[in-house]
Each structure stands twice: as structure tokens, then as C-alpha cells.
Design a protein around this motif. Structure first.
Motif, PDB file in Angstrom:
ATOM      1  N   LYS A  10       1.051  42.186 -32.315  1.00  0.00           N
ATOM      2  CA  LYS A  10       1.437  41.976 -31.580  1.00  0.00           C
ATOM      3  C   LYS A  10       3.100  42.336 -31.088  1.00  0.00           C
ATOM      4  N   ILE A  11       3.775  42.417 -32.457  1.00  0.00           N
ATOM      5  CA  ILE A  11       5.505  42.797 -31.818  1.00  0.00           C
ATOM      6  C   ILE A  11       5.583  44.020 -31.297  1.00  0.00           C
ATOM      7  N   ALA A  12       4.713  45.146 -31.496  1.00  0.00           N
ATOM      8  CA  ALA A  12       4.470  46.389 -30.787  1.00  0.00           C
ATOM      9  C   ALA A  12       3.577  46.084 -29.037  1.00  0.00           C
ATOM     10  N   THR A  13       3.060  45.035 -28.571  1.00  0.00           N
ATOM     11  CA  THR A  13       2.620  45.161 -27.464  1.00  0.00           C
ATOM     12  C   THR A  13       4.020  44.710 -26.987  1.00  0.00           C
ATOM     13  N   LEU A  14       4.503  44.022 -27.263  1.00  0.00           N
ATOM     14  CA  LEU A  14       5.793  43.010 -26.058  1.00  0.00           C
ATOM     15  C   LEU A  14       6.483  44.357 -26.640  1.00  0.00           C
ATOM     16  N   ARG A  15       6.918  45.252 -26.990  1.00  0.00           N
ATOM     17  CA  ARG A  15       7.661  45.970 -27.420  1.00  0.00           C
ATOM     18  C   ARG A  15       7.295  47.360 -25.701  1.00  0.00           C
ATOM     19  N   ASN A  16       5.813  47.449 -26.007  1.00  0.00           N
ATOM     20  CA  ASN A  16       5.044  48.596 -25.179  1.00  0.00           C
ATOM     21  C   ASN A  16       4.985  47.661 -23.641  1.00  0.00           C
ATOM     22  N   ALA A  17       5.410  46.721 -23.639  1.00  0.00           N
ATOM     23  CA  ALA A  17       5.590  45.741 -22.083  1.00  0.00           C
ATOM     24  C   ALA A  17       7.025  47.302 -21.009  1.00  0.00           C
ATOM     25  N   ARG A  18       7.678  47.175 -22.189  1.00  0.00           N
ATOM     26  CA  ARG A  18       8.556  47.731 -21.451  1.00  0.00           C
ATOM     27  C   ARG A  18       9.087  48.688 -21.398  1.00  0.00           C
ATOM     28  N   GLY A  19       8.062  49.340 -22.456  1.00  0.00           N
ATOM     29  CA  GLY A  19       8.068  51.237 -22.656  1.00  0.00           C
ATOM     30  C   GLY A  19      10.006  50.992 -23.515  1.00  0.00           C
ATOM     31  N   HIS A  20      10.450  50.603 -24.130  1.00  0.00           N
ATOM     32  CA  HIS A  20      11.294  51.003 -24.817  1.00  0.00           C
ATOM     33  C   HIS A  20      11.176  50.645 -26.378  1.00  0.00           C
ATOM     34  N   ASN A  21      12.243  50.180 -26.458  1.00  0.00           N
ATOM     35  CA  ASN A  21      12.255  50.000 -28.237  1.00  0.00           C
ATOM     36  C   ASN A  21      12.864  48.231 -28.429  1.00  0.00           C
ATOM     37  N   ARG A  22      12.775  47.234 -28.114  1.00  0.00           N
ATOM     38  CA  ARG A  22      13.130  46.163 -28.141  1.00  0.00           C
ATOM     39  C   ARG A  22      11.636  45.118 -27.934  1.00  0.00           C
ATOM     40  N   PRO A  23      11.137  44.542 -28.631  1.00  0.00           N
ATOM     41  CA  PRO A  23      11.613  44.574 -30.115  1.00  0.00           C
ATOM     42  C   PRO A  23      11.504  46.025 -30.667  1.00  0.00           C
ATOM     43  N   ASP A  24      12.312  46.140 -31.681  1.00  0.00           N
ATOM     44  CA  ASP A  24      12.044  47.115 -32.930  1.00  0.00           C
ATOM     45  C   ASP A  24      10.885  46.843 -33.688  1.00  0.00           C
ATOM     46  N   LEU A  25       9.691  47.893 -34.181  1.00  0.00           N
ATOM     47  CA  LEU A  25       9.011  47.848 -34.223  1.00  0.00           C
ATOM     48  C   LEU A  25       9.113  47.587 -36.512  1.00  0.00           C
ATOM     49  N   LEU A  26       9.904  48.852 -36.647  1.00  0.00           N
ATOM     50  CA  LEU A  26      10.687  48.925 -37.660  1.00  0.00           C
ATOM     51  C   LEU A  26      11.228  47.800 -38.211  1.00  0.00           C
ATOM     52  N   GLN A  27      12.016  47.519 -37.394  1.00  0.00           N
ATOM     53  CA  GLN A  27      13.668  46.239 -37.707  1.00  0.00           C
ATOM     54  C   GLN A  27      12.146  45.039 -38.408  1.00  0.00           C
ATOM     55  N   ALA A  28      11.773  44.813 -37.679  1.00  0.00           N
ATOM     56  CA  ALA A  28      10.331  43.856 -37.667  1.00  0.00           C
ATOM     57  C   ALA A  28      10.009  43.505 -38.917  1.00  0.00           C
ATOM     58  N   ALA A  29       8.911  44.601 -39.088  1.00  0.00           N
ATOM     59  CA  ALA A  29       8.396  45.052 -40.289  1.00  0.00           C
ATOM     60  C   ALA A  29       9.403  44.988 -41.721  1.00  0.00           C
ATOM     61  N   ARG A  30      10.775  45.281 -41.245  1.00  0.00           N
ATOM     62  CA  ARG A  30      12.157  44.996 -42.978  1.00  0.00           C
ATOM     63  C   ARG A  30      11.988  43.504 -42.823  1.00  0.00           C
TER      64      ARG A  30
END
Length: 237
Positions: A10-30
Motif C-alpha cells: 500500500k505504500i507503493a500504491t500511494l507512491r505510484n499515484a503521483r509517479g514520483h518517489n514519495r513516499p520513499d518505499l526503501l526508506q519506508a522498509a528501513r
């Protein structure tokens, strides 16, 4: 203690909605790991509507707990797993257009296919889990595939829990006891949340890991990610 693997689809879903890197998926995993998650789960689908295949490659380099990749073992999925070699692969019989997982494997009908897939994945050094409905027949047939674990599909439990927790849990208890008797490890996932998780944990013998995404991320919108992960961890003590 049952381990908590946080599904970050779901974090990736939110990121993909705008096509950039926010939220940062890798930082979210960390951050999930830093806040107490004992694993990170992703379920890449062919249309890459949330987790992309490249995300999985990138996550392998940053996840320090356990990377669990879920998915239907199509040729593309298996090629990705061969490249990434995660700690765990959870085999899910999703149709390409499935919104979310909605059924477990028929381990009788698909046993020959699953035997080949499980053998290859274990040869890569991956632990293998097969997504199952809480059916004794399916649990028994799963043993013949050589899988390390099964993951019980808990949507029916979550749906019935508010009106009759004991009845909701009964088939899962039967499947869990049988899995223990047959030497299978036990995971669980789908629609688990802060209301129904503790009861499942307290009454399901041998539960090693739960994978939770949608409810946890929804709770995090109100409670904060760190606090939410800690709340889920407390349900699993």
C-alpha cells in the motif's frame, strides 16, 4: 513470539499515484524494521500497480530482517525470485487481474506443479510457504509438495470474528494442529488487524509469522507508523 512481517504494497500504491518517489518505499522498509517489524513482505503483480519488480530488487539490498516475496509462480515471477533469492517465497494462486488474494491453492489438483516449483525455490536457498485455505485435505496434500510452511488465508476468520470468534477460528485451529503433526511451519495472513489478531495468536498453535499490510497501513494514517507497528507487535506476544 510470532513474527510480524509488514506488507508494504500500500505504500507503493500511494507512491505510484503521483509517479514520483514519495513516499520513499526503501526508506519506508528501513523504518518499518527500525520500528520493530521482523520482516518485509511484498506481492508484485504483473501490472505492477503497487510493488514493481525493480522495487523487489532494490529492497533486497536494504532489508536486514527477512524479505518475503508473495506471488503466483509465473515465469516472470520465478525469474525475479531466481535473481533476488529472498529469505522466503510465499506461493499464492492469484489471477493476473486479482485485486487481492482471494483463495488458497488446491494442493491436490496442482501438486505436481507445486512440487517442481518448491524444489527449485528450496535449491535457491529460499524458505517456501504455500497459501492455503484451512482445509485438512489441502494441508495434507501440501506435505507432498515439500514446502517448508503453509500460510493460512484468514479472510473467513476476519469476516466471522466480530459475531462468533470461536466459530471463526475453529477450522484454523484444526488446520494448525494438523500442520504441526505433519511437520509444517505455520504462517497466516489476510485481513488481520488490531481487533482480531490477538485472539488468533492466542488460540492458533504453532503460529510462526503473520503478514499484515492493508489494515496496518490504514491504522498508521491515524496512529503513526512506529506506534502502529508496536501495537501490532504487542498483539503477538
Amino acid at each position: 513470539m510470532t513474527k510480524l512481517s509488514v506488507n508494504i504494497n500500500k505504500i507503493a500504491t500511494l507512491r505510484n499515484a503521483r509517479g514520483h518517489n514519495r513516499p520513499d518505499l526503501l526508506q519506508a522498509a528501513r523504518d518499518c524494521e527500525r520500528f520493530g517489524a521482523q520482516g518485509i513482505t511484498v506481492h508484485p503483480r504483473p501490472d505492477e500497480r503497487h510493488i514493481r519488480y525493480q522495487d523487489v530488487r532494490d529492497l533486497k539490498a536494504v532489508v536486514t530482517t527477512e524479505l518475503n516475496i508473495e506471488g503466483n509462480p509465473t515465469p516472470d515471477f520465478l525469474n525475479l525470485v531466481r535473481e533476488v533469492r529472498p529469505e522466503q517465497v510465499t506461493l499464492v494462486p492469484d489471477a493476473p487481474d486479482a485485486i487481492t488474494s482471494n483463495a488458497g491453492w488446491d494442493t491436490v489438483r496442482h501438486q505436481i506443479f507445486l512440487i517442481g516449483v518448491v524444489q527449485e525455490l528450496k535449491a535457491l536457498g529460499c524458505r517456501v510457504s504455500i497459501f492455503l485455505d484451512p482445509s485438512p485435505e489441502m494441508v495434507k496434500a501440501a506435505v507432498a509438495t515439500g514446502t517448508d510452511r503453509i500460510e493460512l488465508y484468514t479472510e473467513d476468520y476476519a469476516r466471522l470474528y466480530p459475531t462468533d470468534p470461536a466459530a471463526a477460528l475453529a477450522p484454523y485451529q484444526t488446520a494448525a494442529v494438523l500442520a504441526q503433526q505433519l511437520g509444517l511451519g505455520l504462517n497466516a495472513g489476510h485481513d488481520l488487524d488490531l481487533d482480531n489478531l490477538a485472539y488468533l495468536k492466542q488460540n492458533l498453535p504453532g503460529l510462526e509469522e503473520v503478514s499484515i499490510g492493508h489494515a496496518l497501513i490504514c491504522d498508521a494514517l491515524y496512529l503513526g507508523l512506529e506506534n502502529t507497528i508496536q501495537l501490532y507487535r504487542r498483539q503477538l506476544v
